[in-house]
Design a protein around this motif. Structure first.
Motif, mmCIF file in Angstrom:
data_model
loop_
_atom_site.group_PDB
_atom_site.id
_atom_site.type_symbol
_atom_site.label_atom_id
_atom_site.label_comp_id
_atom_site.label_asym_id
_atom_site.label_seq_id
_atom_site.Cartn_x
_atom_site.Cartn_y
_atom_site.Cartn_z
ATOM 1 N N ALA A 96 0.871 -1.367 -0.006
ATOM 2 C CA ALA A 96 0.077 0.148 -0.178
ATOM 3 C C ALA A 96 0.896 1.255 0.091
ATOM 4 C CB ALA A 96 -0.904 -0.018 1.154
ATOM 5 N N ALA A 97 2.030 1.137 0.543
ATOM 6 C CA ALA A 97 2.872 2.346 0.591
ATOM 7 C C ALA A 97 3.527 2.604 -0.790
ATOM 8 C CB ALA A 97 4.145 2.244 1.562
ATOM 9 N N GLN A 98 3.061 1.919 -1.661
ATOM 10 C CA GLN A 98 3.535 2.188 -3.146
ATOM 11 C C GLN A 98 3.015 3.735 -3.751
ATOM 12 O OE1 GLN A 98 6.267 0.935 -5.253
ATOM 13 N NE2 GLN A 98 6.545 0.505 -2.960
ATOM 14 N N LEU A 99 1.800 3.708 -3.042
ATOM 15 C CA LEU A 99 1.089 4.888 -3.454
ATOM 16 C C LEU A 99 2.052 6.233 -3.327
ATOM 17 C CD1 LEU A 99 -2.219 4.872 -1.613
ATOM 18 C CD2 LEU A 99 -1.969 4.621 -3.753
ATOM 19 N N GLU A 100 3.046 6.145 -2.563
ATOM 20 C CA GLU A 100 4.049 7.263 -2.655
ATOM 21 C C GLU A 100 5.374 6.810 -3.081
ATOM 22 O OE1 GLU A 100 6.184 10.526 0.489
ATOM 23 O OE2 GLU A 100 4.544 9.118 1.292
ATOM 24 N N GLY A 101 5.662 5.570 -2.901
ATOM 25 C CA GLY A 101 6.837 4.967 -3.397
ATOM 26 C C GLY A 101 7.047 5.092 -4.909
ATOM 27 N N SER A 102 5.767 4.967 -5.595
ATOM 28 C CA SER A 102 5.792 4.842 -6.930
ATOM 29 C C SER A 102 4.834 5.684 -7.404
ATOM 30 C CB SER A 102 5.668 3.539 -7.386
ATOM 31 O OG SER A 102 5.746 3.356 -9.080
ATOM 32 N N LYS A 103 5.276 6.552 -8.094
ATOM 33 C CA LYS A 103 4.041 7.686 -8.974
ATOM 34 C C LYS A 103 3.426 6.804 -9.976
ATOM 35 C CE LYS A 103 6.174 11.831 -7.710
ATOM 36 N NZ LYS A 103 7.104 11.187 -6.538
ATOM 37 N N THR A 104 4.214 5.749 -10.661
ATOM 38 C CA THR A 104 3.454 5.208 -11.817
ATOM 39 C C THR A 104 2.414 4.280 -11.152
ATOM 40 O OG1 THR A 104 5.519 5.145 -13.235
ATOM 41 C CG2 THR A 104 3.943 3.560 -13.582
ATOM 42 N N PHE A 105 2.774 3.501 -10.167
ATOM 43 C CA PHE A 105 1.774 2.804 -9.226
ATOM 44 C C PHE A 105 0.511 3.597 -9.096
ATOM 45 C CE2 PHE A 105 -0.202 1.542 -5.484
ATOM 46 C CZ PHE A 105 -0.423 -0.050 -5.450
ATOM 47 N N THR A 106 0.497 4.768 -8.468
ATOM 48 C CA THR A 106 -0.366 5.404 -8.006
ATOM 49 C C THR A 106 -1.473 6.076 -9.292
ATOM 50 O OG1 THR A 106 0.491 6.240 -6.087
ATOM 51 C CG2 THR A 106 -1.249 7.665 -6.964
ATOM 52 N N LYS A 107 -0.617 6.336 -10.331
ATOM 53 C CA LYS A 107 -1.510 6.810 -11.496
ATOM 54 C C LYS A 107 -2.250 5.699 -11.956
ATOM 55 C CE LYS A 107 -1.160 10.558 -12.953
ATOM 56 N NZ LYS A 107 -1.691 11.963 -12.453
ATOM 57 N N GLU A 108 -1.755 4.593 -12.183
ATOM 58 C CA GLU A 108 -2.288 3.584 -12.774
ATOM 59 C C GLU A 108 -3.618 3.156 -11.940
ATOM 60 O OE1 GLU A 108 0.867 0.692 -13.531
ATOM 61 O OE2 GLU A 108 1.281 1.513 -15.239
ATOM 62 N N LEU A 109 -3.402 3.069 -10.715
ATOM 63 C CA LEU A 109 -4.556 2.846 -9.664
ATOM 64 C C LEU A 109 -5.687 3.980 -10.023
ATOM 65 C CD1 LEU A 109 -4.452 2.044 -5.917
ATOM 66 C CD2 LEU A 109 -5.909 3.924 -6.929
ATOM 67 N N CYS A 110 -5.239 5.205 -10.236
ATOM 68 C CA CYS A 110 -6.289 6.132 -10.471
ATOM 69 C C CYS A 110 -7.105 5.755 -11.911
ATOM 70 C CB CYS A 110 -5.586 7.523 -10.557
ATOM 71 S SG CYS A 110 -5.060 8.152 -8.958
#
Length: 422
Positions: A96-110
């Motif tokens: 879950a900390a990948q929300l900050e650890g990887s911007k790619t992870f967050t953008k793909e989740l969005c």
């Protein structure tokens, strides 16, 4: 209960300060802490990247709850390791900390969850990233994919500046870069406390990232903040909850990686409504300082409820006042700075009505205080309104004797109706 705070910056000093005021907390420990946390917490000398050492300290000192302040230990999986040993932790696991650890992870989740955010592309190839910038034109936003201490974002006003930012990201081996459309509008921060399912609004803030007055110069980790965010109306806050934060928490739960801890949504309030700029998986710094001095609820009780999955039914009470934090930094920040410079006048500053949170300080055996980093102090005041909070904070700043330090003089000025940057 006994609580251990992990970290040594201004955010962690504010956490120690608030936990020390919590009726549910018997003793606060901190690792490593700083000169300021000595007033509220017992320091522990341990390697916070070593989960075995942290777990041993918890057993030795009867610690009931670990609160992880900074992002790096969370991204490295410290919370997972401690939970596996039966220790209650307020902070997300590695996934879950990948929300900050990887911007790619967050953008793909969005993209998957339909969460409003800027259009983007992610690249692990320099040439492809450069070609995309040239095709899109400027202004455009270039972000280093991983952790960057709040300084990995360039809002490029020209193609040449964007290309230089791309090249800077790819100077590091294994780099990835996210390139986004440039959103416009007021920025604000929304903080939520989560237990994996329940989402509880913790408060709002606005900060000033750029080093110079008028919001000029390079981005920093933050030169000041105030709470609440005047631009976030109740209706907008509800939209942020319903359209951004709650769907994110739901998506992580559905993926089997529930988010437990404090989720910080950095927002742009566009003409089309609030959009997510980025997530942090912990309290911000200096937003934490401004937010926590307003907190009237028992912080220890809230954080333990989140750690145990029992937030439902809890509420957050905040003083109906404004708080403002002015960061005092070492000359040269965000570049190279001189460490070891002497600081005096903290007691006099607090006599003016502010709380001085330490971010990078050391007290020597003779009692003298020294600056040991870039952002060093967070002078924070609570007032009936933002104008009074500003007056009290800067009145206190002026009592601090630190020739090698500086601060911005326009924190919160525009929001208080006094002109200056928003």
């Amino acid at each position: 209960m006994n609580v251990l705070v992990i970290g040594g910056g201004g955010r962690e000093h504010a956490l120690c300060w608030a936990l020390d005021r919590s009726a549910s907390v018997q003793e606060v420990y901190v690792a490593p802490g700083n000169a300021g946390t000595l007033d509220q917490a017992r320091p522990l000398d341990l390697d916070v990247q070593n989960s075995e050492a942290v777990a041993a300290a918890c057993a030795r000192h009867g610690i009931d709850l670990v609160v992880v302040g900074p992002e790096a230990p969370l991204v490295a999986g410290l919370a997972d390791d401690l939970r596996a040993k039966g220790i209650a932790v307020c902070g997300p696991g590695r996934a879950a900390a990948q929300l900050e650890g990887s911007k790619t992870f967050t953008k793909e989740l969005c993209a998957r969850a339909g969460i409003p955010t800027a259009r983007f592309e992610s690249f692990d190839d320099r040439a492809a990233a450069r070609a995309y910038v040239q095709a899109q034109g400027a202004p455009i936003v270039v972000k280093a994919d991983g952790l960057a201490g709040g300084k990995g974002v360039v809002v490029a006003q020209s193609v040449d500046a964007a290309l230089a930012a791309v090249d800077g990201c790819f100077d590091k081996p294994g780099a990835r870069v996210v390139i986004e459309e440039c959103l416009t509008g007021p920025e604000a921060s929304y903080f939520a406390l989560c237990d994996g399912e329940t989402v509880l609004e913790l408060g709002t803030a606005q900060d000033h990232k750029r080093v110079g007055e008028g919001d000029t110069g390079p981005n920093t980790g933050g030169m000041g903040a105030f709470s609440p965010a005047v631009v976030l109306t109740p209706a907008l806050k509800q939209r942020v909850h319903d359209e951004i934060v709650a769907p994110t928490v739901r998506a992580l739960k559905d993926a089997g990686t529930p988010f437990v801890g404090i989720l910080y949504a950095g927002l742009m309030l566009t003409e089309d409504g609030p959009k997510l700029i980025e997530y942090n998986v912990r309290l911000g710094d200096p937003e934490a300082q401004a937010l926590l001095v307003r907190l009237e609820s028992d912080l220890g009780e809230l954080l333990m409820a989140a750690a145990r999955g029992r937030l439902a039914g809890h509420t957050v009470a905040l003083a109906p006042h404004s708080a403002l934090c002015v960061v005092m930094a070492a000359e040269g920040y965000p570049g190279a700075v001189e460490t070891g410079t002497p600081i005096a006048g903290i007691t006099a500053a607090e006599a003016e009505g502010a709380t001085v949170f330490h971010a990078a300080t050391l007290r020597t055996a003779d009692g003298a205080l020294h600056a040991m980093g870039g952002r060093v102090l967070g002078v924070t005041a609570l007032g009936a309104d933002l104008a009074e909070a500003r007056r009290l904070a800067y009145q206190s700043v002026d009592r601090i004797d630190w020739p090698a330090g500086f601060c911005r003089r326009d924190i919160g000025a525009a929001a208080a109706g006094e002109g200056g940057a928003t």
